[in-house]
Design an enzyme around this catalytic site. Structure first.
Site, PDB file in Angstrom:
ATOM      1  N   ASP A   1      -2.654  -2.652  -9.556  1.00 45.37           N
ATOM      2  CA  ASP A   1      -1.290  -2.116  -9.656  1.00 45.37           C
ATOM      3  C   ASP A   1      -1.079  -1.438 -11.006  1.00 45.37           C
ATOM      4  O   ASP A   1       0.022  -1.365 -11.515  1.00 45.37           O
ATOM      5  CB  ASP A   1      -0.255  -3.228  -9.453  1.00 45.37           C
TER       6      ASP A   1
ATOM      7  N   ASP B   1       0.832  -1.214   0.000  1.00 45.91           N
ATOM      8  CA  ASP B   1       0.000   0.000   0.000  1.00 45.91           C
ATOM      9  C   ASP B   1       0.863   1.259   0.000  1.00 45.91           C
ATOM     10  O   ASP B   1       0.519   2.258  -0.647  1.00 45.91           O
ATOM     11  CB  ASP B   1      -0.918   0.014   1.222  1.00 45.91           C
TER      12      ASP B   1
END
Length: 295
Positions: A223, A196
């Protein structure tokens, strides 16, 4: 000691007052001006519509019973042409306008004459607070909470608008897709909290590399990231992509692959994304081959 509440800052607010009674109009002008508003006052609905075309007001304070155009018609027209305008209607006790009808016409609130500045300011404060809440809810609905970039849904909404604009105006348009290399492996090795942190950092990299107030950045997927480049030539798109690449190289914690595509004047938004995705895939494969050949 009793705690005092600070007064709101109205310096970014502007109000147009509409009343055919000169004494009422001038009195309201002076009262609203004392709050810190930028104020203009006119005597009729047609004058008000002309004034709103010249100046982006945040508030309209209008009488209901006026010659030429009554307040109800002015509210409807103002709401149609200026949907973000906050409108407060004014009427005397005997003029017969119902609250529900005025609100349905598009007013934000309704105030009966005579009134004092405290009553008007209370209504103004409520409208500003509700407007701020709506803006914050809208921001949250189009923003990715982790990275602070716009979200996937907003990407396609904005891209569709920009494709239509670029086609109509003959302007340049480009997009960049960004895919983080081996992000799953990073997550598996370092944990999701560390992952994160990477995503938040990537959001900051994207914001710092695009043109502020012109381009926009998005978290496209888990991502994957995207950038919409407005009025950007092929050279500009490559320059910004190179800037992103250098920033990732400097960052060092993770690498990324890029796909760039220029709008050709005919593509749909889906075709533009698919073309950028193919470029991304080809670049990713080349990078994998290059890494393998070094082993």
């Amino acid at each position: 000691m009793e705690e005092t509440q600070s007064s709101p800052d109205y310096r970014h607010e502007s109000m147009l007052i509409v009343d055919d009674n000169a004494l009422v109009r001038d009195t309201l002008f002076r009262l609203v001006e004392t709050l810190g508003f930028s104020v203009e006052a006119v005597s009729s609905g047609p004058e008000a519509l002309e004034a709103m075309e010249r100046t982006p007001y945040t508030f309209l304070l209008t009488d209901m019973k006026m010659p030429e155009m009554d307040g109800m018609d002015l509210i409807r027209e103002a709401r149609r042409s200026h949907p973000d305008l906050s409108i407060i209607s004014m009427t005397g006790y005997s003029e017969g306008y119902r609250y529900v009808d005025v609100i349905n016409a598009g007013a934000s609130d309704f105030i009966k004459k005579p009134f004092d500045i405290e009553e008007l300011e209370a209504k103004v404060r409520r409208i500003i607070n509700e407007r701020s809440l709506r803006q914050e809810l809208n921001r949250l609905s189009i923003t990715d909470a982790l990275t602070g970039l716009y979200n996937h849904r907003q990407f396609f909404l904005r891209l569709k608008e920009e494709v239509v604009r670029a086609r109509r105006q003959g302007q340049n348009l480009a997009i960049v897709l960004i895919d983080l290399d081996d992000f799953k492996a990073y997550n598996d090795t370092h944990g999701h909290l560390a992952g994160d942190e990477i995503l938040r950092d990537v959001g900051e990299i994207v914001r710092n590399c695009i043109r502020e107030g012109v381009d926009s950045g998005y978290r496209y997927g888990g991502d994957e990231f995207a950038v919409i480049l407005i009025d950007a030539s092929e050279e500009t798109a490559r320059t910004i992509t190179s800037r992103l690449q250098r920033s990732f190289d400097t960052y060092g914690k993770i690498r990324a692959s890029f796909g760039v595509e220029q709008f050709d004047g005919e593509m749909t938004e889906r075709e533009l994304v698919d073309a950028a995705d193919r470029d991304l895939y080809e670049n990713k494969q080349r990078r994998k081959l290059a890494r393998t050949s070094k082993v």
